[in-house]
Scaffold this active site. Structure first.
Site, PDB file in Angstrom:
ATOM      1  NE  ARG A 156      57.429 100.532  88.947  1.00 47.79           N
ATOM      2  CZ  ARG A 156      56.978 101.514  88.168  1.00 47.79           C
ATOM      3  NH1 ARG A 156      57.299 101.537  86.894  1.00 47.79           N
ATOM      4  NH2 ARG A 156      56.210 102.465  88.660  1.00 47.79           N
ATOM      5  CE  LYS A 198      77.854  91.555  89.470  1.00 50.35           C
ATOM      6  NZ  LYS A 198      78.294  92.103  90.760  1.00 50.35           N
ATOM      7  NE  ARG A 205      55.325 111.061  83.737  1.00 53.49           N
ATOM      8  CZ  ARG A 205      56.114 110.808  82.709  1.00 53.49           C
ATOM      9  NH1 ARG A 205      56.867 109.720  82.705  1.00 53.49           N
ATOM     10  NH2 ARG A 205      56.184 111.624  81.694  1.00 53.49           N
ATOM     11  CB  THR A 206      57.151 105.576  90.253  1.00 56.56           C
ATOM     12  OG1 THR A 206      55.948 105.485  89.498  1.00 56.56           O
ATOM     13  CG2 THR A 206      56.914 105.004  91.628  1.00 56.56           C
ATOM     14  CG  HIS A 220      51.940 101.700  90.749  1.00 57.19           C
ATOM     15  ND1 HIS A 220      52.712 102.160  91.798  1.00 57.19           N
ATOM     16  CD2 HIS A 220      52.340 102.402  89.656  1.00 57.19           C
ATOM     17  CE1 HIS A 220      53.537 103.101  91.349  1.00 57.19           C
ATOM     18  NE2 HIS A 220      53.340 103.256  90.061  1.00 57.19           N
TER      19      HIS A 220
END
Lengths: 308, 140
Positions: free
Chosen positions: A105, A84, A55-56, A133
């Site tokens: 995120r 890595k 969604r975000t 958030h």
């Protein structure tokens, strides 16, 4: 008021006036989408999603595309150089040469702040672990503003996983800055709101807080009911998750005596904490809320890029 | 009674809470120096009941922030010609960078070398610090 070049890591990075400005433009963007359809024509948004979020990420991508911009990025840490062992600081130093704005995120708390220290373009925190958030908070505030007409003077119940629920952490810290707010924290004892947030809200803003484990005690009192999911991915132990996952399930029966104009909100995705039968109730606004998220993200990016 | 000569020139760290002397000794890496140093433990003290003392017969640079973190009640006496020429007090530092780790396992500072958190003292009594990256508290 000029937000060009700023980062958004914590919703409290912006003043209430700046937030209000973002909401005003978001409202205008919803009403007049054409007017804004090319304002980001030469701009690129990088979406650095180190943990999955449909969604975000899609909301940000939709927002940039609606303004005529372009997008690049990754949606999974295993397909990026993080696999890595690259530091986010290095990733961001490189990506800020490729894009005009970055949304990140990350499962680690504070990763977007670290990125903002090394980026030459604005960084938006798209959610960091169980911490914050902020763009969900902008979405939530715009929803309240649009549907209640004001953000001040509201009784808000926050229900579910208040310990790891970053949407709740950002939301309560921001709502506390508005006038005459009271908060009803509804959670199992194991998932209570962290002390540092309670202390912050009480000490800084004198907000009233009541805590309970029973939704029934408060549901008929409140103006806003903010439901959250018990998040399986935040538990170290599956057994603990299974014990708590059905703690709160909102049904039509439970809201029958609640206020007529109460808003039932949820950051989504839901699992089972809101029964599907509630979706038809006029107080259930969570899908509308997700839609407002696109406009508020459009407005946010346009401000940080300095194109409005 | 155990006696230790006074020093002509150097530093005496006094009023160390019993047990903290060894921590300070290790942090200052006094086991590696070539000049005389003494660590006295469990010395009778009117103020503390018992205390530790460190005597260093030389001048060394002291990290007062670090000493303040280990024991904010210590006194540092600078000695010249057998006399105390300066007394220094330490206190719990209001800001600390890089001297200890964040207690929150989800904090980026525990997994990324670039992230060195700045901790802000939020409660002197509980020795509680707030992390600049994750906002969570760490107790020392």
């Amino acid at each position: 008021m000029n937000l060009k070049g700023k980062h958004l890591i914590d919703p409290n990075d912006f003043t209430l006036e700046e937030l209000d400005q973002i909401f005003k433009v978001a409202q205008d963007m919803e009403k007049h989408p054409k007017k804004y359809s090319e304002i980001c024509k030469s701009k690129i948004l990088a979406t650095l999603f180190y943990e999955p979020s449909t969604r975000t990420r899609l909301s940000f991508e939709s927002a940039m595309l609606r303004m005529g911009g372009n997008i690049l990025g990754f949606a999974d840490a295993t397909t990026s150089s993080v696999s890595k062992g690259e530091s986010v600081a290095d990733t961001v130093r490189v990506v800020s040469g490729y894009a005009d704005i970055i949304v990140m995120r990350h499962p680690k708390e504070g990763a977007p702040l670290l990125s903002s220290e090394y980026s030459s373009v604005p960084v938006i925190n798209g959610g960091d672990g169980g911490h914050q958030h902020p763009t969900q908070t902008l979405t939530d505030l715009l929803t309240i503003k649009n549907l209640k007409g004001k953000i001040d003077d509201n009784k808000v119940a926050l229900c579910g996983d208040l310990k790891y629920g970053r949407t709740v952490h950002s939301l309560i810290k921001t709502l506390a800055r508005y006038k005459n707010m009271s908060f009803y924290l509804v959670s199992p004892p194991q998932l209570k709101l962290p002390t540092y947030i309670k202390e912050f809200v009480k000490n800084e803003y004198n907000a009233e807080i009541f805590e309970t484990s029973y939704l029934e005690e408060v549901i008929n009192e409140v103006d806003i009911l903010y439901m959250t999911r018990i998040q399986r991915e935040r538990f170290f132990n599956e057994e603990d998750y299974l014990k708590l996952k059905n703690s709160y399930i909102l049904t039509r029966d439970k809201i029958k005596d609640a206020k007529e104009d109460m808003l039932i909100m949820h950051p989504l995705p839901r699992v089972n904490e809101i029964d599907y039968s509630v979706d038809d109730d006029k107080r259930a606004v969570y899908f509308k809320q997700a839609q407002y998220g696109v406009y508020v993200r459009m407005s946010l990016m346009a401000h940080l890029l300095g194109v409005v | 009674m155990l006696t230790v000569n006074s020093i002509k020139r150097g530093i005496v760290i006094d009023h160390i809470e019993s047990g903290n002397g060894l921590k300070i000794f290790e942090k200052l890496k006094l086991a590696d120096v070539e000049f005389p140093v003494v660590l006295l433990m469990n010395v009778p003290s009117e103020k503390l009941g018992k205390k530790d003392i460190i005597k260093i017969q030389d001048e060394i640079d002291l990290d007062l922030t670090m000493l303040g973190l280990i024991d904010p009640n210590i006194t540092i006496n600078i000695i010249e010609d057998d006399k105390i020429i300066e007394k220094k007090k330490v206190e719990l530092p209001k800001k600390v960078k890089g001297l200890f780790k964040c207690d929150n396992p989800r904090c980026i500072s525990n997994s990324d070398n670039y992230a060195v958190p700045t901790f802000t003292l939020v409660d002197k009594e509980k020795v509680k610090y707030k992390c600049s990256y994750c906002d969570d508290f760490t107790y020392l």
